[in-house]
Design a protein around this motif. Sequence first.
Motif, short mmCIF file in Angstrom:
data_model
loop_
_atom_site.label_atom_id
_atom_site.label_comp_id
_atom_site.label_asym_id
_atom_site.label_seq_id
_atom_site.Cartn_x
_atom_site.Cartn_y
_atom_site.Cartn_z
N GLU A 1 -5.06 1.91 2.81
CA GLU A 1 -4.96 0.73 3.68
C GLU A 1 -5.07 1.12 5.14
O GLU A 1 -5.73 0.45 5.93
N GLU A 2 -4.43 2.23 5.50
CA GLU A 2 -4.38 2.64 6.91
C GLU A 2 -5.75 3.04 7.45
O GLU A 2 -5.94 3.14 8.66
N GLU A 52 2.19 -7.40 3.23
CA GLU A 52 2.80 -7.16 4.53
C GLU A 52 2.15 -8.07 5.58
O GLU A 52 1.12 -8.70 5.30
N HIS A 110 0.83 -1.21 0.00
CA HIS A 110 0.00 0.00 0.00
C HIS A 110 0.86 1.25 0.00
O HIS A 110 1.95 1.26 0.56
N ASP A 162 6.61 0.56 6.39
CA ASP A 162 5.17 0.36 6.23
C ASP A 162 4.58 1.40 5.30
O ASP A 162 4.19 2.46 5.73
N ASP A 163 4.49 1.19 4.00
CA ASP A 163 4.74 -0.10 3.35
C ASP A 163 5.46 0.17 2.02
O ASP A 163 5.42 -0.64 1.11
ZN LIG Z 1 0.92 -1.28 6.33
#
Ligand SMILES: [Zn+2]
Length: 478
Positions: free
Chosen positions: A185-186, A213, A119, A151-152
């Motif tokens: 994504e977060e 991940e 992501h 990340d990421d």
């Molecule tokens: Zn992540």
Amino acid sequence: MARTALRVAALAAIAALSVSAGWAAGGINGASAIKAPPAQAFNWDKLTQEATALLAQYIRIDTTNPPGNELGAARMLREKFLADGIPATVWQPAPGRGVVAARLRGIGKHTKAIVLLSHMDVVAANPKQWQVPPFSGEVKDGDIWGRGAIDDKGPGVVELMAMLAIKRAGILLNRDVIFIATGDEEEGGRNGAGWFVDHEKQVFADAGYLLNEGGGIVQTPGHHRFFEVSVAEKTPMWIRLTAQGPSGHAAVPPDETAVTHLTAALSKLIAYRAPVHVIDPVRDYFHAIAKLDGGPVEFNHLARALRKPAYRKDFLLTPRYNAMVRDTVTPTVLGSSQQTNVIAPTAYAEVDCRLLPGEDPVAFLGRIRQVIGDDTIKVEVLLNFPAVSSPRRSILMNAIDAVAWHDGHETVVPTMIAGFTDSHYFRADGLVAYGFVPMELTVAQEHTVHGINERIEVKELGNGIRRMVELLRFAGGS
Ligand SMILES: [Zn+2]
């Protein structure tokens, strides 16, 4: 296929690889003879330098979510693929948001493709707390610094560079590799992976496997290195509780108000402890740790050990262990009146519950209502999706096994993670998805994720590319 058979296949693949000149024949899938280039086709130092520059550039594109604004990053990644002749496409799920996908063609006609997922969005970073500006991508003391380094964005760069390296070396895998980088994504992925799976499914219709991940090369408490692969994730059950009551002036309060109703309900919820249940991947995870570290003995038979009250109490004190063996209930958001002297007619709380795979969400909600024991409190579900686990045996796990063996005869340990990633969107669609990034992280480095001074070693970025190339070659039969 039995585990041992897979292991044997993996070892056979390694044997084929280690005869460095003769990579031609066979491989895990028995691919027809392919003329493979000699090992010097890979200049790892040069690839690492290129990856470092790319990651720095990627970090400098601020994709803090909200609002995300991943479109610029998606376009940058597309250009990188196109420059090497790998077709790539960008989508815009919402204004400013982005998804990018690229496909490295193989020669397999009937083999399922592998998706490499990452992501592009990152969590916020407060520059005042950091040693270097979080969106600088500065290279300092052998590390690449910046929000997203681990990340990421770093893992995304490893996936991308591995595909470029394979293409440049003229290697034809026995299956296609599809790169997908999403946004959002977060914040749960509705404007990213969720949107992509709903609207652009044809892009990965031929895919059977996915890497994302959620795992990596880590150490046991006793400092033994192992490959951790997440095959299952807990599932979120985010709920909102709303209480009602009379409104009025706080100088003449009634006996009960919305706030007192709500806090009474929350007190009961906070005191609630879900039953302990050791699911298979968790049992196997602790068993593997005990084997690597030579103990503690309780980890060999965790479910049995947890029946002893003293041990159980001790074990559950470690928050990560506690989260691995039971559903958790965590109030995180509270709200009611905006003024100290005003009694508002409503009060609400949001509670982040996390359920073990296999838990029935309807039954869980019933239990929550029972614990609260107050029908006037409204309980709404804000987020929930079914927990789907991936099988622990597959051609992809076989390839991870082979890389681990090659990397120092390391053990591969499938496990469950307490959080969730975008993998669930693809698992629900039938893909075998594993959380595994082929980079080694220390506990201290892991703590920089969503924290301060996030950074990745340049050397480990290069190792990640090398391992990813190996992994794809093991899985892709060349
Ligand atoms: Zn992540």
